[in-house]
Design a protein around this motif. Sequence first.
Motif, PDB file in Angstrom:
ATOM      1  N   ALA C 166       0.863  -1.189   0.000  1.00 56.32           N
ATOM      2  CA  ALA C 166       0.000   0.000   0.000  1.00 56.32           C
ATOM      3  C   ALA C 166       0.893   1.230   0.000  1.00 56.32           C
ATOM      4  CB  ALA C 166      -0.924   0.027   1.215  1.00 56.32           C
ATOM      5  N   VAL C 167       0.470   2.240  -0.756  1.00 56.63           N
ATOM      6  CA  VAL C 167       1.204   3.503  -0.731  1.00 56.63           C
ATOM      7  C   VAL C 167       0.231   4.596  -0.341  1.00 56.63           C
ATOM      8  CG1 VAL C 167       2.416   5.263  -2.080  1.00 56.63           C
ATOM      9  CG2 VAL C 167       2.945   2.842  -2.423  1.00 56.63           C
ATOM     10  N   PHE C 168       0.711   5.478   0.512  1.00 52.14           N
ATOM     11  CA  PHE C 168      -0.079   6.614   0.935  1.00 52.14           C
ATOM     12  C   PHE C 168       0.691   7.901   0.675  1.00 52.14           C
ATOM     13  CE2 PHE C 168      -1.095   9.817   3.987  1.00 52.14           C
ATOM     14  CZ  PHE C 168      -2.435  10.000   3.685  1.00 52.14           C
ATOM     15  N   LEU C 169       0.046   8.851  -0.010  1.00 54.08           N
ATOM     16  CA  LEU C 169       0.697  10.126  -0.338  1.00 54.08           C
ATOM     17  C   LEU C 169      -0.047  11.305   0.277  1.00 54.08           C
ATOM     18  CD1 LEU C 169       1.399   9.587  -4.172  1.00 54.08           C
ATOM     19  CD2 LEU C 169       2.969   9.183  -2.253  1.00 54.08           C
ATOM     20  N   ASP C 170       0.693  12.133   0.969  1.00 54.06           N
ATOM     21  CA  ASP C 170       0.155  13.371   1.534  1.00 54.06           C
ATOM     22  C   ASP C 170       1.210  14.435   1.247  1.00 54.06           C
ATOM     23  OD1 ASP C 170      -0.838  15.457   3.019  1.00 54.06           O
ATOM     24  OD2 ASP C 170      -0.564  14.499   4.973  1.00 54.06           O
ATOM     25  N   MET C 171       1.142  15.021   0.055  1.00 48.34           N
ATOM     26  CA  MET C 171       2.165  15.940  -0.424  1.00 48.34           C
ATOM     27  C   MET C 171       1.508  16.914  -1.397  1.00 48.34           C
ATOM     28  SD  MET C 171       4.002  13.030  -2.824  1.00 48.34           S
ATOM     29  CE  MET C 171       5.087  14.136  -3.731  1.00 48.34           C
ATOM     30  N   PRO C 172       2.145  18.050  -1.657  1.00 50.19           N
ATOM     31  CA  PRO C 172       1.478  19.077  -2.472  1.00 50.19           C
ATOM     32  C   PRO C 172       1.169  18.642  -3.909  1.00 50.19           C
ATOM     33  CG  PRO C 172       3.335  20.013  -1.258  1.00 50.19           C
ATOM     34  CD  PRO C 172       3.414  18.537  -1.086  1.00 50.19           C
ATOM     35  N   ALA C 190      -3.416  -0.940  -2.863  1.00 53.59           N
ATOM     36  CA  ALA C 190      -4.077   0.358  -2.826  1.00 53.59           C
ATOM     37  C   ALA C 190      -3.100   1.524  -2.876  1.00 53.59           C
ATOM     38  CB  ALA C 190      -4.911   0.465  -1.556  1.00 53.59           C
ATOM     39  N   LEU C 191      -3.484   2.524  -3.656  1.00 48.59           N
ATOM     40  CA  LEU C 191      -2.799   3.815  -3.629  1.00 48.59           C
ATOM     41  C   LEU C 191      -3.805   4.800  -3.062  1.00 48.59           C
ATOM     42  CD1 LEU C 191      -0.726   5.965  -4.242  1.00 48.59           C
ATOM     43  CD2 LEU C 191      -1.499   5.962  -6.611  1.00 48.59           C
ATOM     44  N   ILE C 192      -3.412   5.482  -2.010  1.00 54.87           N
ATOM     45  CA  ILE C 192      -4.325   6.406  -1.334  1.00 54.87           C
ATOM     46  C   ILE C 192      -3.654   7.764  -1.201  1.00 54.87           C
ATOM     47  CG2 ILE C 192      -5.687   6.800   0.752  1.00 54.87           C
ATOM     48  CD1 ILE C 192      -5.328   3.668   1.192  1.00 54.87           C
ATOM     49  N   VAL C 193      -4.379   8.790  -1.644  1.00 59.70           N
ATOM     50  CA  VAL C 193      -3.814  10.136  -1.658  1.00 59.70           C
ATOM     51  C   VAL C 193      -4.707  11.051  -0.831  1.00 59.70           C
ATOM     52  CG1 VAL C 193      -3.080  12.043  -3.137  1.00 59.70           C
ATOM     53  CG2 VAL C 193      -2.921   9.684  -3.978  1.00 59.70           C
ATOM     54  N   PHE C 194      -4.081  11.935  -0.102  1.00 67.22           N
ATOM     55  CA  PHE C 194      -4.815  12.909   0.705  1.00 67.22           C
ATOM     56  C   PHE C 194      -4.430  14.305   0.240  1.00 67.22           C
ATOM     57  CE2 PHE C 194      -5.476  15.604   4.445  1.00 67.22           C
ATOM     58  CZ  PHE C 194      -6.728  15.191   4.868  1.00 67.22           C
TER      59      PHE C 194
END
Lengths: 253, 253, 253, 253
Positions: C166-172, C190-194
Motif C-alpha cells: 500500500a502507498v499513501f501520499l500526503d504531499m502538495p 491500494a494507492l491512497i492520496v490525501f
Amino acid sequence: MPLKEGDPVVVWIDTKRVYLIKLDKEKRLDTDKGVIFHKDLIGLEYGSSITLSTGVKAYLLKPTIHDLYSKGLKRPSQVLYPKDIGYILISAGIGQISKVVEAGTGSGFLTIALALSSNAKIYTYDIREDMLKVARFNARILGVEDRIVFKLKDIREGVDEKDVDAVFLDMPDPWNAIPKVYESLVPSAALIVFVPTINQIEKTYFAMKNSGIIDIHVEEIILREYQVKENAVRPKNVGIMHTGFIIRGRKSI
Amino acid sequence: MPLKEGDPVVVWIDTKRVYLIKLDKEKRLDTDKGVIFHKDLIGLEYGSSITLSTGVKAYLLKPTIHDLYSKGLKRPSQVLYPKDIGYILISAGIGQISKVVEAGTGSGFLTIALALSSNAKIYTYDIREDMLKVARFNARILGVEDRIVFKLKDIREGVDEKDVDAVFLDMPDPWNAIPKVYESLVPSAALIVFVPTINQIEKTYFAMKNSGIIDIHVEEIILREYQVKENAVRPKNVGIMHTGFIIRGRKSI
Amino acid sequence: MPLKEGDPVVVWIDTKRVYLIKLDKEKRLDTDKGVIFHKDLIGLEYGSSITLSTGVKAYLLKPTIHDLYSKGLKRPSQVLYPKDIGYILISAGIGQISKVVEAGTGSGFLTIALALSSNAKIYTYDIREDMLKVARFNARILGVEDRIVFKLKDIREGVDEKDVDAVFLDMPDPWNAIPKVYESLVPSAALIVFVPTINQIEKTYFAMKNSGIIDIHVEEIILREYQVKENAVRPKNVGIMHTGFIIRGRKSI
Amino acid sequence: MPLKEGDPVVVWIDTKRVYLIKLDKEKRLDTDKGVIFHKDLIGLEYGSSITLSTGVKAYLLKPTIHDLYSKGLKRPSQVLYPKDIGYILISAGIGQISKVVEAGTGSGFLTIALALSSNAKIYTYDIREDMLKVARFNARILGVEDRIVFKLKDIREGVDEKDVDAVFLDMPDPWNAIPKVYESLVPSAALIVFVPTINQIEKTYFAMKNSGIIDIHVEEIILREYQVKENAVRPKNVGIMHTGFIIRGRKSI
C-alpha cells in the motif's frame, strides 16, 4: 377569502401526494386516492379539506415556495432547491428591491420565488425559447406571470435594464456575463451566482473580484431532513447531498 | 439617493471589519484602520467608498440580513443565522404575509429580518424586558422599529392577534405555546419552530401534529464556507457545525 | 500487565486534559490539577487511576490513535485526523499488508497509526530532515520507532522498495509521484492520496487513472461531534468543517 | 502468488459491476458483460485481468473492506458502512487487540472487518440463528470463518469471555448490555456502540458513564463522494445522509 377561478391551490393529501393546481372549473385532478373536480373547490378556503372517494382527506393550501416542487409544475431543467432559494433571497435583500435581473430562466423556479417573495419586477433572460415557455407556464399557475418579463436573449451580450437592485446568474459560464452585469447594477446591490461544479467557483470568484464586486462569499447550503417517530428521531438515510455553490457579493464603485 | 441623517449604513473595510451604523452627524466610528465621522458620509451614495487615514478604503453598503452579524448590533442572546433565516422566511411565505407573530424576541435578529424582507406587521413576544430593549435598539438602527410591535408577554398564555399569516417560535418549550398559537393562525398559514436540541424535536413535532398542523417537516440547514485562493479552493477548516433544527408545518382546519 | 519504564501512557484527567507520555522514572508531568511523577505510575495498570494533589483523579490509559492528538506529541505540520486515518487504514487493507510506503512523513501521525494498527514495516519519505526528526520523536513515545524506516528522500525521484502492499501520499503534488509509485506497488494494492484543496483532486485523479489505477474514488470524511447533557443532546456548535479529500484506487496490470 | 481454489476474489468490471467470489472450480459468475468460469481465474494473480466475451475487461482484486458491499455477500440486516467501520476499528485500537466481543452479529460485516484488519479472535453474539448463518456464510467467502466464534446468545445475559480487549455493540438497547459488558473488558479497553436514532444516544451515554466508562465521545461520520469529470468536479447529488451514531469510551477501574 373563498377560493375562486384561477387561484393557485396546493392539494395536500400526504407528504408524497402534493399537487399544485390553478383552479379551472372545467378541470379535474386525478390521484390514486380519488378524483377532485376543481369546481368543487371553488368557494372553499385555504386550510380546509375535502374528503375523497377513498375516505382520505385532501387539504387545500396556499402555495409557498416549497410547493413548487410538488406535482404540477414542469421541470425539464435542473431547478434550485428551497434551501438555496431562501439563502439567495436574503442575500439579494428581498423586500427592499424593486428591479431584479436573472439568467438563465430555466424552469423558472427562482423567477417565481422572487415574484412570490417580493414586489419586484423580474427580468429573466434565457437563450432557449422552450425554457421560457416552461417558465411562463409555471408562473401562470402561481399567478405571477405579469410580474415577470421573459426575455429571449443571451445575457452575455448585455443587460438592457439599468439601476438593477439585484442580479442572479445560474448559467454555465457566469464569468462571461459578469462585466456587463456589473454595469447594470445599482451600487451596493447584490450579484449572486449559482454553479454546480467546483471548477466554476474560482473563475466566477475572480471575475467578480476583478469587476469591482466586494464582500464576496462562496457558500454551500446543505439540508438535512429528520424523520420523527415516537422515540425514534434520526436523520433520513438518503438524501440530496449537493445542488450547487452560491457565490455572492456586492457592487462597489 | 444620497445618504442622509438616520440612514443605516454598512461600513465595509474587509471581511473582518464590517460595521453597521445609523448615520448621526454627531457620531464617529473608530476602527483600527482609521476614524470615520458620520457627517462625512452624509451626501454620499451606497456603494461608494471613502479613504481612511491609513490609506485603506471603506465602502458604504446598504444593509442586508447578512450585515446584522457585523459589528454594531447587540446580541446578548443566541441569534439565528442567515442560513436559517432565509429558509424560515420562504417557509413562512414571505412576500405574501401581512401579519406575523414571533416569540421569543431575543436580540431581534429574526424580527428585523422579517421586517426587512416583507411589508408585514410583526408582533414579537418576549418575557424579558431587557431583551425587548435590545431588540428595539437593533431595530432602530435598521430603521424598522415602527413596523414591529414589541410585547412583554408570555406567549404561552395566549396570542392577542387574530388571523395571523405566520407564527415563528424560538423558545425553550414551544410545545406549551402551540395549542394557543394554532388558534391565532389563519388556515393554511405556517407555523415554524426553531430548537437547538434534538430532545425538543419530538415534543414539538407531536404538539404540532396533535394541534392540527399538517405537512410537518423537520430540517437542519448547514452552511459550508469555501476559501478561494488562486489554484487552491477548499472548504474552510473550522466553522459553525450546528445552530438548530427547523420544524415547519401548516394549519389545517 | 504492570506499567514499566518506557511504556507509553495516556494520562486522562478530563476531555481537555489528556497527556501522552513515555514512562521515564526521572521525569514528571505538570498539569494544572497537580504534578505526576512518572515513577509513581510504574507498576500500576492501564485503566487504573491515581489521585492528584487537588483531589482530582488521573486515569492511565493505553494509547489509541485518538490519543495522538492529546498533549505530548509534536505537530509542527498539519496532521491527518482520526476520521481520515480510520478510512485510509481500511482502504489500505490494514491487517493484510506487510510493507507500506508513505510520503511525506510530516509529524508522523499516519506513520504511527499504520505502525500501531498493523504488523507492517513502514517506509516513510520526507524531503525535510526536521520533519523526520519530529516524526521519529513521536514514534519513540509510542514505542513503534523500530517498525518505521525514516527516509530523507524525494519520493518523486523514485521508490526504493518493491512489492509494496500500500502507498499513501500526503504531499502538495502527488501527481508527480504517482507514475513511480505505481511501479513499486504489488498488483491489486491500494494507492491512497490525501489532498486539502479541490484543485488537487482532478490532477491526482487523472494521474492515477492514466497510470493504471482502477476503482478510483474521491471522498471526504466529515465528523460531527455531539454534546450530551440530560435531556439536551445536540451537535456541537463549532467544529472542524474540513481537513482534506481522500482519493483511493488500486493497481491493475 | 497465483490464485487458488478457495481464495476470495473481487471481480471488478466497473464501479457498478463489482463481484465478490470464493474461487470454486465448479462455479461460474454470470454478469451482463459476460460469463466468468472460476476455474479460468485459478493461477492468475490479484491485479491482473481477463477479457470477457463482450470485450470488456474484468480485473481480479484482493478484497478489502470496501468490497464487502459489492455483489456476493448476503445482507438481510442493515450493515455498517466503511466510513463507520474505519473509525470504529481505530477507536478499538485495532492492531493491538487479541480478543474482541461483538453483538449483534447481523450480516457479519463488522465481524469480518475485524477479522480482516487484525489478528484478534472475535466472539460475536446474536439472538437470531438465521443471522449467524448469514454471517458465517459471508465470513467463509472471505476466508476468516475460523477466526470468529459465532454465539447464539443474548449478550444482555452476560459475556462469557474475560479480559476482552474491545467490545462493540450494535443492538436496539445497548444500555441493557453495558453493565455486563463492562465486567468483561480489560481496564482501559474500548467500548464502542453504534445506534441509528438520536433517542438511543442519551441512554447509551449515561449507561456507559454510570458503569465506569470514561473518555466518552458521541460522533457521527459522514462521507461525501465526489464525481470527477474533466473540468467538472463536484459532490455527488444524492447519497447516504445517515447511518448511525458512534459512542465510544474506555473502561476505568
